[in-house]
Design an enzyme around this catalytic site. Structure first.
Site, PDB file in Angstrom:
ATOM      1  N   GLY A  11      13.166 -43.169   3.783  1.00 28.73           N
ATOM      2  CA  GLY A  11      13.158 -41.935   4.157  1.00 28.73           C
ATOM      3  C   GLY A  11      12.631 -40.928   3.261  1.00 28.73           C
ATOM      4  N   ARG A  72       9.972 -47.169   7.829  1.00 29.59           N
ATOM      5  CA  ARG A  72      10.905 -48.268   7.475  1.00 29.59           C
ATOM      6  C   ARG A  72      10.369 -49.558   8.177  1.00 29.59           C
ATOM      7  NH1 ARG A  72      15.085 -43.874   7.531  1.00 29.59           N
ATOM      8  NH2 ARG A  72      15.835 -43.699   5.490  1.00 29.59           N
ATOM      9  N   ASP A 103      16.981 -47.549  -2.042  1.00 30.79           N
ATOM     10  CA  ASP A 103      17.442 -48.988  -2.205  1.00 30.79           C
ATOM     11  C   ASP A 103      16.938 -50.043  -1.177  1.00 30.79           C
ATOM     12  OD1 ASP A 103      18.925 -47.770  -0.121  1.00 30.79           O
ATOM     13  OD2 ASP A 103      20.677 -48.234  -0.625  1.00 30.79           O
ATOM     14  N   THR A 126      14.664 -40.396  -3.155  1.00 28.55           N
ATOM     15  CA  THR A 126      15.553 -40.658  -1.954  1.00 28.55           C
ATOM     16  C   THR A 126      16.510 -39.198  -2.125  1.00 28.55           C
ATOM     17  OG1 THR A 126      17.346 -41.395  -1.160  1.00 28.55           O
ATOM     18  CG2 THR A 126      17.043 -41.935  -3.081  1.00 28.55           C
ATOM     19  N   ILE A 127      16.781 -38.539  -1.283  1.00 31.93           N
ATOM     20  CA  ILE A 127      17.508 -37.248  -1.266  1.00 31.93           C
ATOM     21  C   ILE A 127      19.228 -37.719  -1.669  1.00 31.93           C
ATOM     22  CG2 ILE A 127      16.143 -36.007   0.355  1.00 31.93           C
ATOM     23  CD1 ILE A 127      18.358 -36.138   2.278  1.00 31.93           C
ATOM     24  N   ASP A 128      19.403 -38.937  -1.358  1.00 28.08           N
ATOM     25  CA  ASP A 128      20.877 -39.359  -1.359  1.00 28.08           C
ATOM     26  C   ASP A 128      21.359 -39.455  -2.794  1.00 28.08           C
ATOM     27  OD1 ASP A 128      20.870 -39.617   1.240  1.00 28.08           O
ATOM     28  OD2 ASP A 128      20.791 -41.898   1.503  1.00 28.08           O
ATOM     29  N   ASP A 130      21.776 -41.995  -4.491  1.00 26.51           N
ATOM     30  CA  ASP A 130      22.514 -43.051  -4.766  1.00 26.51           C
ATOM     31  C   ASP A 130      22.074 -44.287  -5.477  1.00 26.51           C
ATOM     32  OD1 ASP A 130      20.687 -43.639  -2.857  1.00 26.51           O
ATOM     33  OD2 ASP A 130      21.890 -44.270  -1.241  1.00 26.51           O
ATOM     34  N   ARG A 163      36.677 -17.940  10.760  1.00 24.30           N
ATOM     35  CA  ARG A 163      36.818 -19.478  11.457  1.00 24.30           C
ATOM     36  C   ARG A 163      36.612 -20.682  10.484  1.00 24.30           C
ATOM     37  NH1 ARG A 163      31.708 -17.636  15.617  1.00 24.30           N
ATOM     38  NH2 ARG A 163      33.157 -17.288  17.243  1.00 24.30           N
ATOM     39  N   ARG A 172      24.299 -41.350   4.528  1.00 23.87           N
ATOM     40  CA  ARG A 172      24.864 -42.407   5.170  1.00 23.87           C
ATOM     41  C   ARG A 172      25.926 -43.093   4.483  1.00 23.87           C
ATOM     42  NH1 ARG A 172      20.145 -44.690   8.199  1.00 23.87           N
ATOM     43  NH2 ARG A 172      19.505 -44.834   6.074  1.00 23.87           N
ATOM     44  N   GLY A 186      31.353 -23.513  -2.824  1.00 22.34           N
ATOM     45  CA  GLY A 186      32.890 -23.166  -2.730  1.00 22.34           C
ATOM     46  C   GLY A 186      33.671 -23.829  -1.678  1.00 22.34           C
ATOM     47  N   GLU A 188      36.541 -25.829   0.578  1.00 22.61           N
ATOM     48  CA  GLU A 188      37.779 -25.994   0.445  1.00 22.61           C
ATOM     49  C   GLU A 188      38.217 -27.701   0.309  1.00 22.61           C
ATOM     50  OE1 GLU A 188      37.051 -23.255   2.200  1.00 22.61           O
ATOM     51  OE2 GLU A 188      37.876 -22.240   0.859  1.00 22.61           O
ATOM     52  N   LYS A 211      47.951 -17.757   5.083  1.00 13.53           N
ATOM     53  CA  LYS A 211      48.765 -17.035   3.776  1.00 13.53           C
ATOM     54  C   LYS A 211      47.765 -16.572   2.736  1.00 13.53           C
ATOM     55  CE  LYS A 211      52.644 -19.718   4.777  1.00 13.53           C
ATOM     56  NZ  LYS A 211      53.354 -21.058   4.578  1.00 13.53           N
ATOM     57  N   LYS A 213      43.798 -17.467   2.845  1.00 12.93           N
ATOM     58  CA  LYS A 213      42.462 -17.241   3.218  1.00 12.93           C
ATOM     59  C   LYS A 213      42.272 -17.258   4.465  1.00 12.93           C
ATOM     60  CE  LYS A 213      40.934 -20.529  -0.441  1.00 12.93           C
ATOM     61  NZ  LYS A 213      40.130 -21.462  -0.924  1.00 12.93           N
ATOM     62  N   HIS A 254      17.856 -33.103   9.317  1.00  9.31           N
ATOM     63  CA  HIS A 254      16.574 -33.177   8.659  1.00  9.31           C
ATOM     64  C   HIS A 254      16.191 -32.171   7.850  1.00  9.31           C
ATOM     65  CE1 HIS A 254      17.050 -37.041  10.525  1.00  9.31           C
ATOM     66  NE2 HIS A 254      16.025 -37.618   9.842  1.00  9.31           N
ATOM     67  N   GLN A 256      17.292 -30.933   5.581  1.00 11.00           N
ATOM     68  CA  GLN A 256      17.644 -31.370   4.295  1.00 11.00           C
ATOM     69  C   GLN A 256      16.476 -32.183   3.374  1.00 11.00           C
ATOM     70  OE1 GLN A 256      22.112 -32.339   3.867  1.00 11.00           O
ATOM     71  NE2 GLN A 256      21.422 -32.587   5.945  1.00 11.00           N
TER      72      GLN A 256
HETATM   73  O1  F6P Z   1      18.132 -42.230   2.784  1.00  8.77           O
HETATM   74  C1  F6P Z   1      17.652 -40.892   3.279  1.00  8.77           C
HETATM   75  C2  F6P Z   1      18.629 -40.185   4.384  1.00  8.77           C
HETATM   76  O2  F6P Z   1      18.298 -39.011   4.586  1.00  8.77           O
HETATM   77  C3  F6P Z   1      19.902 -40.630   4.691  1.00  8.77           C
HETATM   78  O3  F6P Z   1      20.840 -39.410   3.917  1.00  8.77           O
HETATM   79  C4  F6P Z   1      20.130 -40.402   6.198  1.00  8.77           C
HETATM   80  O4  F6P Z   1      21.457 -40.979   6.518  1.00  8.77           O
HETATM   81  C5  F6P Z   1      18.874 -41.133   6.665  1.00  8.77           C
HETATM   82  O5  F6P Z   1      18.097 -40.972   5.494  1.00  8.77           O
HETATM   83  C6  F6P Z   1      18.382 -40.674   7.826  1.00  8.77           C
HETATM   84  O6  F6P Z   1      17.450 -41.472   8.349  1.00  8.77           O
HETATM   85  P1  F6P Z   1      16.332 -41.136   9.406  1.00  8.77           P
HETATM   86  O7  F6P Z   1      15.461 -39.908   8.951  1.00  8.77           O
HETATM   87  O8  F6P Z   1      15.652 -42.509   9.583  1.00  8.77           O
HETATM   88  O9  F6P Z   1      17.181 -40.907  10.345  1.00  8.77           O
END
Ligand code: F6P
Length: 324
Positions: A11, A72, A103, A126-128, A130, A163, A172, A186, A188, A211, A213, A254, A256
């Site tokens: 990704g 990929r 990874d 990677t944005i994750d 991780d 709401r 993922r 912020g 909850e 009560k 919020k 996406h 993000q």
């Molecule tokens: O690994 C980065 C990521 O954006 C994950 O957060 C997300 O689950 C995955 O890739 C989505 O992958 P794709 O763009 O192949 O759907």
């Protein structure tokens, strides 16, 4: 070492271009020929490779996506695929590789190095967030800020209409984005794959909502054990069982992954890219260049993919305490 290649895989993440730029320019500065492989491991297999010059990476530091494209690759999972990739690199005389990705990318790089021995250093793209061996991954800061901007907007309308919003963010297998923008936005509640999701507590709190919020923001990582935001919303709504309460779901998706990288991501990407080339020249291999406590460190691929990156306990506590 006289010729190296760079590619992006998995990704995409904002800042990958800044990292490519750093790899290309550091190589040229050090007198090394540098090649760009397009479409990640697929490009390595199919011969999608070209020489890069300093001007090849002009005007890209601020751009999201990756000029080298990403993919990929299923074929690279096979020995035959990896052999084709090796033959291609041999044909071009490539003596070192910089792999920018997450990874999956590093898993492929480790196997490839063990089989064929071409020195490889990774950069955490990677944005994750991780990946073990770096405090932050390239693209995480931008993704969090993008999600946060959306959450702030949703909060306005949530408050105006009293709401309850379930907002799904990416991740993922990882809750870093959810946790970070949950704190910053912020929220909850934050629901993430790394921790048990206590729906009973959420239901109880939402039943008592008026009560204290009138509206609520719940951030859900897409990989939560209880499901995605839509599924969780339905479960909670059923149990709250109050026709007066309105439940809504927004999936950020996406959005993000795109956009101009933040300053933090550009700097991190530049540091990792430069460190990867310097590492190769110093004889390092089979490892990732990351930044821990402000310093560049090289961590074996084995640890990057094998060791879990622990979430900060106080981050989890923050949500609980600050959402009362
Ligand atoms: O690994 C980065 C990521 O954006 C994950 O957060 C997300 O689950 C995955 O890739 C989505 O992958 P794709 O763009 O192949 O759907």
């Amino acid at each position: 070492m006289k010729k190296i290649a760079v590619f992006t895989s998995g990704g995409d993440s904002p800042g990958m271009n800044a990292c490519i730029r750093a790899v290309v320019r550091t190589s040229i500065f050090k007198g090394i020929e540098v090649y760009g492989i397009s479409y990640g491991y697929d490009g390595m297999i199919n011969g999608n490779i070209k020489r890069m010059q300093s001007h090849s990476v002009s005007n890209i530091i601020q751009r999201g996506g990756t000029i080298l494209k990403s993919a990929r690759s299923d074929e690279f999972r096979t020995f035959e695929g990896r052999k084709k990739a090796y033959d291609l690199l041999q044909k071009h005389g490539i003596e070192g590789i910089v792999a920018i990705g997450g990874d999956g990318t590093f898993t492929g790089a480790k196997v490839f190095f063990e089989e064929f021995g071409i020195p490889t250093i990774g950069c955490p793209g990677t944005i994750d967030n991780d990946i073990f061996g770096t405090d932050f991954t390239i693209g995480f800061d931008t993704a969090v800020n993008t999600a946060l901007e959306a959450i702030d907007k949703i909060r306005d309308t949530a408050a105006a209409h009293d709401r309850i919003f379930f907002i799904e963010v990416m991740g993922r297998d990882s809750g870093y984005i959810a946790l970070e923008c949950g704190i910053g936005g912020g929220a909850e509640f934050v629901m993430i794959p790394e921790t048990e999701t206590d729906l009973k507590r959420v239901v109880k709190s939402l039943k008592n909502l008026r009560k204290t919020k009138t509206s609520s923001i719940i951030v859900v990582a897409e990989g939560d054990e209880e499901g995605g935001a839509e599924e969780i919303m339905q479960k909670v709504k059923e149990k709250v069982n109050d026709p007066e309460k309105e439940f809504k779901v927004t999936t950020l998706g996406h959005i993000q992954r795109g956009g101009n990288p933040t300053a933090r991501d550009r700097v991190l990407a530049s540091r990792c890219g430069m460190a990867a080339v310097e590492g190769l020249l110093e004889g390092k291999s089979n490892c990732m260049a990351g930044v821990v406590n402000g310093e560049v460190v090289y961590t074996p691929f084995e640890d990057c993919i094998g060791k879990p990156k622990q979430l900060k306990e106080d981050h989890l506590k923050l949500i609980e305490i600050l959402s009362i």
